[in-house]
Design a protein around this motif. Structure first.
Motif, PDB file in Angstrom:
ATOM      1  N   LEU A   1       0.821  -1.208   0.000  1.00  0.00           N
ATOM      2  CA  LEU A   1       0.000   0.000   0.000  1.00  0.00           C
ATOM      3  C   LEU A   1       0.857   1.261   0.000  1.00  0.00           C
ATOM      4  CD1 LEU A   1      -2.712  -1.098   2.603  1.00  0.00           C
ATOM      5  CD2 LEU A   1      -2.945  -0.971   0.097  1.00  0.00           C
ATOM      6  N   SER A   2       2.155   1.123   0.279  1.00  0.00           N
ATOM      7  CA  SER A   2       3.031   2.297   0.383  1.00  0.00           C
ATOM      8  C   SER A   2       3.386   2.908  -0.969  1.00  0.00           C
ATOM      9  CB  SER A   2       4.311   1.939   1.144  1.00  0.00           C
ATOM     10  OG  SER A   2       5.064   0.990   0.413  1.00  0.00           O
ATOM     11  N   SER A   3       3.176   2.193  -2.062  1.00  0.00           N
ATOM     12  CA  SER A   3       3.459   2.744  -3.393  1.00  0.00           C
ATOM     13  C   SER A   3       2.262   2.544  -4.301  1.00  0.00           C
ATOM     14  CB  SER A   3       4.681   2.049  -4.013  1.00  0.00           C
ATOM     15  OG  SER A   3       4.831   2.455  -5.361  1.00  0.00           O
ATOM     16  N   SER A   4       1.918   3.577  -5.032  1.00  0.00           N
ATOM     17  CA  SER A   4       0.784   3.482  -5.957  1.00  0.00           C
ATOM     18  C   SER A   4       1.214   3.090  -7.370  1.00  0.00           C
ATOM     19  CB  SER A   4       0.023   4.812  -6.001  1.00  0.00           C
ATOM     20  OG  SER A   4       0.879   5.821  -6.517  1.00  0.00           O
ATOM     21  N   THR A   5       2.518   3.078  -7.657  1.00  0.00           N
ATOM     22  CA  THR A   5       2.973   2.796  -9.014  1.00  0.00           C
ATOM     23  C   THR A   5       3.668   1.444  -9.171  1.00  0.00           C
ATOM     24  OG1 THR A   5       5.066   3.944  -8.670  1.00  0.00           O
ATOM     25  CG2 THR A   5       3.221   5.240  -9.572  1.00  0.00           C
ATOM     26  N   PHE A   6       4.108   0.825  -8.079  1.00  0.00           N
ATOM     27  CA  PHE A   6       4.737  -0.494  -8.159  1.00  0.00           C
ATOM     28  C   PHE A   6       4.454  -1.279  -6.889  1.00  0.00           C
ATOM     29  CE2 PHE A   6       8.068   2.275  -6.448  1.00  0.00           C
ATOM     30  CZ  PHE A   6       8.499   1.572  -5.324  1.00  0.00           C
ATOM     31  N   LYS A   7       4.557  -2.610  -7.020  1.00  0.00           N
ATOM     32  CA  LYS A   7       4.311  -3.530  -5.906  1.00  0.00           C
ATOM     33  C   LYS A   7       5.526  -4.436  -5.758  1.00  0.00           C
ATOM     34  CE  LYS A   7       0.433  -1.535  -5.667  1.00  0.00           C
ATOM     35  NZ  LYS A   7       0.314  -0.437  -4.718  1.00  0.00           N
ATOM     36  N   ARG A   8       5.934  -4.658  -4.523  1.00  0.00           N
ATOM     37  CA  ARG A   8       7.122  -5.472  -4.229  1.00  0.00           C
ATOM     38  C   ARG A   8       6.785  -6.903  -3.803  1.00  0.00           C
ATOM     39  NH1 ARG A   8       8.872  -0.432  -1.361  1.00  0.00           N
ATOM     40  NH2 ARG A   8      10.755   0.302  -2.409  1.00  0.00           N
TER      41      ARG A   8
END
Length: 196
Positions: free
Chosen positions: A94-101
């Motif tokens: 949820l901490s990034s809107s452009t990529f997922k880890r």
């Protein structure tokens, strides 16, 4: 003989900043940027069908499905890819809107120009994501789906599916007819080669 290279390293931060305003999408591999070619009607329809099925299935579970525009980040290899469909159930994403880890499921719809890469190097790269439980490859030329599932020993096991069968995605608890993935898909006929 050593050949001089015009390669200029681009940092992940520079890549993300440029990608935010770019009219075309690019994938990133350890400092190099590669433009992504546009897809076909069948490619788009298949990915959209699966996204819609997963989105409805995941509603209220805390898991989120993404379609085409959100990147998967493989930090250990310094990579960013745009999967056709991706699911994450990890709140850290949820901490990034452009990529997922931390995706648990990644799906690629195969095309003639990308199939070898998606089966080979890209799958090898994706396997470095500790959260990844399944990697799904979908043909756009016939009703054929391959689900690679990580087993308890960490080995990737192939679960193939063809026309008339049910497809199961254990990572997200979804099962459905393969025909649903291909709803409204018109398969193009192979071009006939003339003999002289």
């Amino acid at each position: 003989m050593v050949v001089a290279s015009a390669f200029s390293y681009i940092s992940p931060e520079e890549y993300l900043a440029a990608e935010a305003t770019s009219p075309i999408k690019h994938e990133y591999r350890d400092g190099e940027v590669y433009a992504i070619a546009g897809g076909t009607d069948a490619h788009n329809q298949i990915a959209g069908n699966l996204y819609a099925l997963l989105r409805a299935h995941l509603q209220g579970t805390g898991c989120r499905a993404y379609f085409a525009d959100v990147k998967a980040r493989i930090e250990v290899l310094n990579r960013f890819y745009y999967p056709d469909v991706m699911v994450t159930c990890d709140d850290r994403d949820l901490s990034s809107s452009t990529f997922k880890r931390h995706p648990c499921l990644i799906v690629e719809v195969l095309s003639d120009s990308t199939e070898a890469f998606e089966r080979g190097d890209k799958f090898t790269d994706y396997r470095h994501l500790e959260s990844l439980q399944e990697y799904m490859l979908i043909s756009q030329t016939r009703q054929q789906v391959e689900v690679f599932r990580r087993n308890a020993e960490g080995l990737w096991v192939l679960h193939p599916h063809c026309e008339g069968e049910q497809v199961s995605l254990a990572s997200v608890g979804w099962e459905g007819a393969i025909a649903d993935l291909y709803e409204e898909v018109i398969f193009s006929k192979p071009e006939l080669k003339q003999s002289i």
